[in-house]
Write an enzyme that holds these catalytic residues in place. Structure first.
Site, PDB file in Angstrom:
ATOM      1  N   CYS A 237      99.538  44.196 -14.123  1.00 45.25           N
ATOM      2  CA  CYS A 237      98.201  44.777 -13.895  1.00 45.25           C
ATOM      3  C   CYS A 237      97.753  44.516 -12.456  1.00 45.25           C
ATOM      4  CB  CYS A 237      97.216  44.175 -14.898  1.00 45.25           C
ATOM      5  SG  CYS A 237      95.475  44.392 -14.473  1.00 45.25           S
ATOM      6  N   CYS A 240      94.463  42.757 -11.789  1.00 43.32           N
ATOM      7  CA  CYS A 240      94.406  41.383 -12.311  1.00 43.32           C
ATOM      8  C   CYS A 240      94.799  40.353 -11.243  1.00 43.32           C
ATOM      9  CB  CYS A 240      95.346  41.226 -13.510  1.00 43.32           C
ATOM     10  SG  CYS A 240      94.922  42.244 -14.939  1.00 43.32           S
TER      11      CYS A 240
END
Length: 338
Positions: A237, A240
């Site tokens: 991600c 993230c």
């Protein structure tokens, strides 16, 4: 004119109509096929040049011109969608507004362009978040295609969920369920309805028991009396990764008696995850959810996007949701001092 002559002329006219119709369809199919290949080559060109603004402007204009010329063809609709994607990257909200006037309210294309419109409005200097929400409210009232209408409601639900407006979330989620466009939208609506009713600020955080990647059995209830940061994330991600330094800062700043960070990873490769954690020196417990969005804890906390965070107070109640970076650090600091 004799009866036989009339029949002959009618037959000739009918054959001519059938021929021109078939020929027209064949010609359109050939044109669409050629332009489809051109759009594929444009995608390669864009990737090779890192989606340069000049190329995105060039291709978006060409794609929209094709739609204007062939608005009713399948490839015309595809070209329109691709134009919106590029306009979204460029923040070309004015072009989007102009194009939207050409799209019928019963068109299925709306479903595909809601997210690009959001991107375009966000990046535009002339548009605000309020403008986007106003547009969605208008579309909610006027669109007739069930999936397109559900996509609009889905965007509105996410907006009001971020504002912690539980009443509005429940109202919109129920409309999505009522429309029942497909399983995806119904499941998302049920998830948001669950969050509005069970995951609001001041509500007791749902307890869970799980084994960490390190092999330890933990329960959320074990950390009562501490501030808990529950962080849903994954190594794959992109958004993230910038959160990791902030989590590391919190983990080093406060003692185990004050704060506990629990990572909930949506990774499916445990070995790769372990290597990542070791390399980044992420020393807090990690729970793995290999079924990702459909796993037990991700569904319990309505994780529909990552990163997603929940801050849980000493009393086990949810204090804040979806904070990132410095906002997350400031909120934790405030709670520690209380």
């Amino acid at each position: 004119m004799s009866f036989h002559l009339r029949v002959l002329l009618y037959t000739i006219a009918s054959l001519f109509f059938i021929f021109t119709n078939v020929f027209g369809q064949s010609q359109q199919s050939s044109i669409d096929s050629t332009f489809s290949a051109y759009m594929d080559s444009a995608s390669v060109d864009l990737r090779e040049h890192n989606y340069s603004d000049n190329l995105q402007k060039k291709y978006s204009d060409e794609f929209y011109q094709y739609f204007e010329q062939y608005p009713d063809s399948e490839m015309g609709q595809e070209a329109l969608w691709r134009a919106f994607l590029l306009w979204g990257n460029l923040g070309e909200a004015d072009k989007m507004d102009k194009a939207m006037k050409r799209i019928d309210h019963d068109s299925k294309t709306w479903r595909r362009i809601i997210v690009p419109i959001s991107n375009g409005y966000h990046l535009s200097d002339q548009k605000t978040r309020e403008d986007y929400i106003e547009l969605l409210e208008n579309l909610k009232s006027n669109l007739t295609d069930p999936k397109s209408k559900s996509e609009v409601l889905f965007a509105l639900v996410r907006h009001f969920n971020s504002k912690n407006n539980s009443q509005k979330v429940i109202e919109l989620a129920r409309k999505m369920i009522e429309i029942n466009a497909n399983d995806f939208y119904v499941e998302k609506a049920l998830g948001f309805q669950h969050e509005a009713e069970s995951l609001g600020i001041g509500v007791q955080a749902p307890n869970f028991k799980a084994k960490t990647l390190q092999g330890n059995q933990i329960s959320l209830a074990d950390y009562k009396g501490k501030i808990v940061v529950l962080e849903f994330w994954a190594t794959w991600c992109g958004p993230c990764i910038p959160e990791i330094p902030h989590l590391k800062s919190l983990n080093s700043k406060y003692s185990e008696d004050e704060l506990q960070i629990i990572g909930v990873s949506l990774d499916t490769d445990s070995e790769k995850l372990e290597e990542f954690l070791k390399e980044r020196e992420m020393e807090w417990p990690q729970i793995v959810q290999p079924k990702q969005w459909d796993d037990e804890i991700t569904q319990m906390y309505n994780v529909y996007v990552i990163p997603r965070s929940f801050i849980i107070g000493r009393d086990g109640k949810i204090v804040a949701k979806n904070l990132r970076g410095e906002e997350l650090e400031k909120e934790v600091a405030k709670l520690i001092q209380q």
